[in-house]
Motif scaffolding. Sequence first.
Motif, mmCIF file in Angstrom:
data_model
loop_
_atom_site.group_PDB
_atom_site.id
_atom_site.type_symbol
_atom_site.label_atom_id
_atom_site.label_comp_id
_atom_site.label_asym_id
_atom_site.label_seq_id
_atom_site.Cartn_x
_atom_site.Cartn_y
_atom_site.Cartn_z
ATOM 1 N N THR A 19 48.897 82.446 52.500
ATOM 2 C CA THR A 19 48.948 83.756 53.251
ATOM 3 C C THR A 19 49.234 84.794 51.802
ATOM 4 N N GLY A 20 48.183 85.844 51.734
ATOM 5 C CA GLY A 20 48.360 86.698 50.576
ATOM 6 C C GLY A 20 47.605 86.101 49.232
ATOM 7 N N LYS A 21 47.339 87.070 48.306
ATOM 8 C CA LYS A 21 46.453 86.668 47.278
ATOM 9 C C LYS A 21 47.083 85.922 46.432
ATOM 10 N N LEU A 22 48.581 86.244 46.133
ATOM 11 C CA LEU A 22 48.947 85.563 44.981
ATOM 12 C C LEU A 22 49.494 84.003 45.554
ATOM 13 N N ARG A 23 49.949 84.306 46.459
ATOM 14 C CA ARG A 23 50.400 82.542 47.171
ATOM 15 C C ARG A 23 48.919 81.929 47.249
ATOM 16 N N ARG A 24 48.061 82.344 47.684
ATOM 17 C CA ARG A 24 46.566 81.775 47.782
ATOM 18 C C ARG A 24 46.257 81.157 46.315
ATOM 19 N N ASP A 25 46.333 82.011 45.453
ATOM 20 C CA ASP A 25 45.821 81.546 44.095
ATOM 21 C C ASP A 25 46.790 80.396 43.434
ATOM 22 N N SER A 26 48.224 80.702 43.813
ATOM 23 C CA SER A 26 49.002 79.680 42.974
ATOM 24 C C SER A 26 49.097 78.174 43.935
ATOM 25 N N LEU A 27 48.630 78.235 45.472
ATOM 26 C CA LEU A 27 48.516 76.943 45.952
ATOM 27 C C LEU A 27 47.334 76.338 45.423
ATOM 28 N N LEU A 28 46.139 77.128 45.653
ATOM 29 C CA LEU A 28 44.880 76.443 45.384
ATOM 30 C C LEU A 28 44.811 75.948 43.739
ATOM 31 N N SER A 29 45.619 76.795 42.713
ATOM 32 C CA SER A 29 45.326 76.317 41.340
ATOM 33 C C SER A 29 46.034 75.083 41.227
ATOM 34 N N MET A 30 47.527 74.839 42.121
ATOM 35 C CA MET A 30 48.033 73.974 41.923
ATOM 36 C C MET A 30 47.228 72.613 42.534
ATOM 37 N N ALA A 31 46.587 72.756 43.650
ATOM 38 C CA ALA A 31 45.525 71.770 44.263
ATOM 39 C C ALA A 31 44.709 71.533 43.024
ATOM 40 N N VAL A 32 43.948 72.193 42.479
ATOM 41 C CA VAL A 32 43.069 71.961 41.334
ATOM 42 C C VAL A 32 43.757 70.991 40.304
ATOM 43 N N LYS A 33 45.003 71.478 39.875
ATOM 44 C CA LYS A 33 45.597 70.659 38.862
ATOM 45 C C LYS A 33 45.829 69.396 39.313
ATOM 46 N N LEU A 34 46.308 69.095 40.509
ATOM 47 C CA LEU A 34 46.894 67.894 41.002
ATOM 48 C C LEU A 34 45.691 67.050 41.152
ATOM 49 N N SER A 35 44.098 67.376 41.628
ATOM 50 C CA SER A 35 43.313 66.550 42.012
ATOM 51 C C SER A 35 42.756 65.978 40.532
ATOM 52 N N PHE A 36 42.953 66.859 39.165
ATOM 53 C CA PHE A 36 42.456 66.726 38.075
ATOM 54 C C PHE A 36 43.597 65.342 37.535
ATOM 55 N N TYR A 37 44.864 65.620 37.778
ATOM 56 C CA TYR A 37 45.660 64.748 37.364
ATOM 57 C C TYR A 37 45.532 63.467 37.833
ATOM 58 N N ARG A 38 45.456 63.247 39.303
ATOM 59 C CA ARG A 38 45.307 61.959 40.023
ATOM 60 C C ARG A 38 44.108 61.272 39.422
ATOM 61 N N ALA A 39 43.024 61.850 39.273
ATOM 62 C CA ALA A 39 41.645 61.368 38.782
ATOM 63 C C ALA A 39 42.053 60.880 37.256
ATOM 64 N N ALA A 40 42.662 61.544 36.531
ATOM 65 C CA ALA A 40 43.144 61.128 35.126
ATOM 66 C C ALA A 40 44.001 59.830 35.195
ATOM 67 N N MET A 41 44.834 59.830 35.939
ATOM 68 C CA MET A 41 45.811 58.962 36.059
ATOM 69 C C MET A 41 45.342 57.425 36.199
ATOM 70 N N LYS A 42 44.098 57.342 36.780
ATOM 71 C CA LYS A 42 43.554 56.247 37.151
ATOM 72 C C LYS A 42 42.910 55.773 35.849
ATOM 73 N N LEU A 43 42.758 56.527 34.702
ATOM 74 C CA LEU A 43 41.989 56.281 33.443
ATOM 75 C C LEU A 43 42.922 56.188 32.390
ATOM 76 N N LEU A 44 43.830 56.883 32.337
ATOM 77 C CA LEU A 44 44.749 57.058 31.200
ATOM 78 C C LEU A 44 45.863 55.822 31.089
ATOM 79 N N PRO A 45 46.072 55.344 30.064
ATOM 80 C CA PRO A 45 47.131 54.134 30.031
ATOM 81 C C PRO A 45 48.691 54.613 30.449
ATOM 82 N N GLU A 46 49.132 55.820 30.253
ATOM 83 C CA GLU A 46 50.535 56.394 30.605
ATOM 84 C C GLU A 46 50.287 57.904 31.023
ATOM 85 N N LYS A 47 51.356 58.266 31.846
ATOM 86 C CA LYS A 47 51.403 59.483 32.391
ATOM 87 C C LYS A 47 51.912 60.511 31.442
#
Length: 496
Positions: free
Chosen positions: A74-102
């Motif tokens: 709801t609203g541009k600010l919230r939309r940007d913040s939640l979608l940015s978060m989803a982008v980051k988390l997807s990247f993080y989850r992919a990387a955690m399958k390849l990196l030796p430690e978090k």
Amino acid sequence: MKLLLKGHDYKYAAEQMLLTLFPGEKPEYTDAESDSSAEISLTEGAEYATAVTKLFREGKRASGSAKVRLSRLTGKLRRDSLLSMAVKLSFYRAAMKLLPEKPAWGALTGIRPGTIMTKLLESGLSEKAAVSEMKRLYFLDGKRASLLLDTSRASIKVKEELEKGDIGIYVGIPFCPTRCAYCSFVSQSVQKSMKLIPPFLDALERELRELGGVVRELGLRPVTVYIGGGTPTTLSPEELTRLIAALREAFDFSHVRDFSVEAGRPDTITAEKLDALRNGGVTRISVNPQSTSDEVLRAIGRSHTAEDFRNAYRLARERFGGEINTDLIAGLPADTPESFAASLREMIALGAENITVHTLSLKKGTAITLGNVKIPGKAEVAQMLETAIEELRGAGYSPYYLYRQKNMSGGFENVGWSKKGRENLYNIVIMEELATIIAAGGGASTKLVDTASGRIERIFDYKYPKEYIEGIEKTLADKDKIRKFYREAENEIQDR
Ligand code: SF4
């Protein structure tokens, strides 16, 4: 690493996560997969927006995803913040399958990790629930979540105490006796620039007078004052007295709760300078050994020994009488977990009211990065910081502000620790952006904060003494931006 963004333009989110997961790798945008790439797509379905990252690295592939319910956008600010978060988390989850430690801070990016914890607490979550959320959402370990809990408590307390119009004052003195090997700051070594100090102080006095006028006109109230640098105690006792007098003449000090001066380099501290600070009403100074190992001090180019620090500290206790902060840095060249622990134990035994534990930040152009100097690895730095957390807590200190910088050794943090009731107001206000900081001097940056709307604007002073002196007319003219900012803030309130 090559980045392919599909269906969105959340570059900043992708780059921040890249920096966290693969420090030192630069983003390059492309539309074709390569042997080191991350393809991050964002799609919206009937119920969810879904981010998916496909990571390809050193012949291995991994993918990760994160989704957000559309009804939450709801609203541009919230939309940007939640979608940015989803982008980051997807990247993080992919990387955690390849990196030796978090990473040390899990999926948390940015320099102020405490702001999210503070928001959770302010939204009504209990402390226990907020800690669980930070662990669940960002994969934080218990120690770092509890560091954030303490610093958020300190921030919320100060926020409640501050009144409308309360501000901080900062003065930048860009001179140091010599340059340290890890320093990228613009300070001028006095060996080369001694003659610039008097005209620099003349210009600074003009700027302070101008700022004092603006602050009075706008009805702002200084509550905390900080003279930093550089090393302000590079100035002579007479120059320090003159500077403090100019500050007191420019601003009303009757509501100032703390007044700090960086006396960072022990090789600049003398009885006469400490007298000048005490007589000027300074309440807190920093005397910073960084390490009490002479080998480490030599390796970082400090022109003092550990014994010089001890003598300066003793002298400060005798002559100054106020609070003392000491800075240590984890991860310095030639340091080890054992010698770091010895430095830390000495600071605790000395009874410093504040102990700030930094992690070495690897900045471009410093003697350390240029000279390819060997520094402790991530595991050793982690051990140093573990010791700091355990022993400082054990000695009754609490963390009261925390921030991260780019390229910190091991991706860790800087933490200000304090004895109970001795927290420095300025550090909390500036780190948590709780009030405007009006700044004068070399390399100083005024940060205007509209607490009602969250709007922030900065005005930068010239960095180097010579350009500061020559550019003083422009610096004075720039101060009108402060009036403009407050006029706009006032108009916004009337428009609401
Ligand atoms: S004392 Fe601080 S500002 Fe001065 S050279 Fe050393 S690190 Fe840089």
